[in-house]
Each structure stands twice: as C-alpha cells, then as structure tokens.
Design an enzyme around this catalytic site. Structure first.
Site, short mmCIF file in Angstrom:
data_model
loop_
_atom_site.label_atom_id
_atom_site.label_comp_id
_atom_site.label_asym_id
_atom_site.label_seq_id
_atom_site.Cartn_x
_atom_site.Cartn_y
_atom_site.Cartn_z
N SER A 66 49.89 -13.16 15.48
CA SER A 66 51.28 -13.64 15.52
C SER A 66 51.51 -14.80 16.49
O SER A 66 52.59 -15.41 16.46
CB SER A 66 52.23 -12.50 15.87
OG SER A 66 52.32 -11.62 14.78
N TYR A 193 50.48 -16.83 4.84
CA TYR A 193 50.80 -16.06 6.04
C TYR A 193 49.56 -15.34 6.60
O TYR A 193 49.28 -15.40 7.80
CB TYR A 193 51.92 -15.06 5.74
CG TYR A 193 52.20 -14.11 6.87
CD1 TYR A 193 52.84 -14.57 8.04
CD2 TYR A 193 51.81 -12.77 6.82
CE1 TYR A 193 53.06 -13.71 9.10
CE2 TYR A 193 52.04 -11.91 7.87
CZ TYR A 193 52.66 -12.38 9.01
OH TYR A 193 52.88 -11.53 10.07
N TYR A 245 58.97 -9.27 20.35
CA TYR A 245 59.69 -8.27 19.52
C TYR A 245 60.56 -7.38 20.40
O TYR A 245 61.27 -7.88 21.28
CB TYR A 245 58.68 -7.46 18.68
CG TYR A 245 57.64 -8.36 18.07
CD1 TYR A 245 57.99 -9.22 17.03
CD2 TYR A 245 56.33 -8.41 18.55
CE1 TYR A 245 57.06 -10.09 16.49
CE2 TYR A 245 55.39 -9.27 18.00
CZ TYR A 245 55.77 -10.10 16.98
OH TYR A 245 54.85 -10.96 16.45
O1 DON Z 1 51.55 -9.26 9.88
C1 DON Z 1 50.67 -8.70 10.50
O2 DON Z 1 50.56 -7.49 10.50
C2 DON Z 1 49.70 -9.50 11.34
N1 DON Z 1 49.08 -10.47 10.58
C3 DON Z 1 50.35 -10.15 12.54
C4 DON Z 1 51.06 -9.18 13.37
C5 DON Z 1 51.16 -9.53 14.81
O3 DON Z 1 50.32 -10.15 15.40
C6 DON Z 1 52.32 -8.95 15.47
N2 DON Z 1 52.37 -9.29 16.85
N3 DON Z 1 52.16 -8.75 17.84
#
Ligand code: DON
Length: 313
Positions: A66, A193, A245
């Site tokens: 993320s 994404y 978050y």
């Molecule tokens: O969408 C997902 O689950 C991952 N590709 C990215 C999530 C993420 O890194 C959330 N952050 N802490």
C-alpha cells in the site's frame, strides 16, 4: 543534524531493533509475503541536500504494497487533476484498510485514496482505457524516475498471488462498479491495482522516490517539478490523516510526520523540508502497520527532533 550523527543514530536504531523479540506478525494472506523473515529490518533517510543514509537491510527489495498508493495517487492527480475528488473523499475512514462497510451508505465513493476501495478507484483512473500492463509500465517508469533507479521492478509472483486471494478487493471493485464509480472491467482495474501493490523497492529506493514530498513537489536531486506545491501538501496531509488507516491517529501521535504503510512492512514518512524516510520490518501490529517500523520512526524522530508540529525557530 550532521551527516555522521544521523548515520550513527540509524546504526544504533538497527542495533536496537535487532534485539526486539516481539516483532508483530508477518502478513500471510498473500502467500509470498508469509515467507519473509520477521528478523529483517532496514532504514534509509534521503535528506534534502541529496544524501541518502542507509542502515540494516536497506538495500534489499521488499513488497511495498500500500505504500505504492502514494505514487499512484500522485500519477492520477497528474492525469485528471482535481476531478479525482469527485470520485474519492479526503476523510479518514477509521476503518481497516480493506473495509467495505462505508461504501453502501456513501454511494460507492471511498472515504480516501489510501483505503483499498479508494486506491482501486485511483487504479481505475490510471487505467484510462489502456491494457493494465501498459498502465503499469507507465507507473513503473514514474516510480523509477522518482527514485532515479531503473532496476525497480514489479514482483509478478506477488501480483499473481494477490489475484488468487484478493476476493475482498474483487468485491470492492464490483460493488463500486455497480455504483458507477469504476469505469473499466473490474478485472482490468484490479490487475493494475495488484501489480502496483507488488512493486518491489528497497528502503533506499523508496526513500529516494519520496523526495519530491520533502520539497513542495520538486525533486531536490534534479530540480524537476513532479507536482505543484499545493498538491504535494495535500498528499502529505492525506498521508498524515489516512496513511495508516484506523492507526493513523496513533502514528501521528507517536511519529508526528505524514506516513504511508504497507502490509509488506514498509513505511514511507516525510519530514517536510528535511528528509524522506523509508523503513522496513515485515512484522505488523494489530492494525496491519509495521510494528518495528513505527517504533523505529518514533525513536528516530524523537532523537533528531523532526515533527511537523515543531514550531519554527
Ligand atoms: O489490497 C491488498 O490487500 C494489498 N495489496 C495491499 C494492502 C496493504 O498494503 C494495506 N496496508 N497496510
């Protein structure tokens, strides 16, 4: 802050982190991430004068996950400007990164560009009718140019694993498509994404890629303007309020800088006018943010006295 002092502090932080036994849990919902040793720890600080100080495993590429949302947001703002905010809000969600609950009552408009729903809309904007691989190629080039390093790559094994396990992200994309806030086939938007989340950067590369946010949007190395000053400030504001978050308040409270986390255990933090900092420790706290990464940034900012809340002297 003298360069040798800063290097000494980073070396001491690495040494301190080596002995911490409670390191958090490595994300295991994306299988390739589950294999990464929780003992890894790296930190890099790229300062406004062009220097980059590194310590620990700072040269080892990891999945930035993320943290990539900072770069995709920057590119999407370049593509469509302020119209982006018709499709995404700028409020903290107070919810976990992959939450779906607010989308129904808020008519498919994600709270902010850093929760998954918002980042999926950003990916939809970046797609712009292209094949996902072409859009990813452009985003990869953008990140490589920011870091001045064309060895940065997409880890396709991680992207494939995300596609196989990303049912909740598929639900978010399909749900927003139903509200008319995803314009492409959700499978294509998700492909971009998943690939952007699978960008692999070392702490050194990540700290360098964040330099434009130190200097109101200008790459201090090349003098190239990446974004307007207003946009750089807004990206930093969103990192501060939404970058962790439902843990964003705690991060601001403890570290005092805009920061963006990823489930790979990376954090990019910006000390405006001073430095871009990348830290990596794969173990996560209960809110999915790097446990030792946050702890190390807390230590660093306390020792060097960097905070956006520090009054000008
Ligand atoms: O969408 C997902 O689950 C991952 N590709 C990215 C999530 C993420 O890194 C959330 N952050 N802490």
């Amino acid at each position: 802050m003298g360069a040798s002092n800063l290097q000494l502090i980073l070396d001491e932080i690495v040494e301190e982190m080596r002995h911490v036994t409670e390191r958090g849990d490595v994300a295991d919902y994306i299988p390739p991430l589950a294999c990464i040793s929780p003992q890894k720890f790296g930190i890099a600080v790229a300062t406004i004068d062009g220097a980059c100080h590194i310590a620990g495993d700072a040269c080892e590429p990891f999945s930035i996950q993320s943290v990539s949302k900072v770069f995709s947001l920057t590119a999407a703002l370049d593509a469509v400007g302020e119209d982006l905010w018709d499709r995404i809000g700028v409020e903290p969600s107070g919810s976990p990164f992959n939450s779906i609950v607010q989308l129904e009552s808020e008519a498919g408009i994600p709270r902010n560009p850093f929760i998954n729903a918002g980042a999926i809309v950003v990916a939809d904007v970046l797609l712009g009718g292209r094949h996902p691989d072409a859009a990813m190629g452009a985003l990869l080039k953008f990140v490589q140019s920011l870091a001045d390093d064309d060895t940065i790559y997409v880890d396709h094994a991680v992207a494939a694993a995300e596609k196989e396990t990303g049912w909740r992200n598929a639900a978010l994309a399909n749900y927003m498509r139903d509200f008319g806030n995803i314009m492409h086939d959700p499978a294509d938007t998700l492909s971009l994404y998943f690939q952007q989340c699978s960008l692999a950067l070392s702490c050194e590369q990540l700290a360098k890629a964040g330099r434009f946010l130190i200097t109101d949007g200008v790459d201090p190395q090349t003098g190239y303007r990446v974004v307007t000053p207003g946009r750089a400030r807004r990206i930093n504001a969103l990192m501060l309020t939404c970058g962790h978050y439902d843990g964003s308040g705690e991060f601001a409270f403890r570290v005092g800088l805009p920061g963006k986390s990823g489930v790979g255990g990376g954090i990019l933090a910006i000390a405006p006018g001073i430095a871009s900092i990348a830290v990596w420790s794969p173990g996560l706290n209960t809110r999915g943010n790097s446990k030792l990464g946050t702890y190390a940034l807390d230590r660093l900012t306390s020792r060097v006295d960097w905070s956006i809340f520090e009054p000008p002297i």
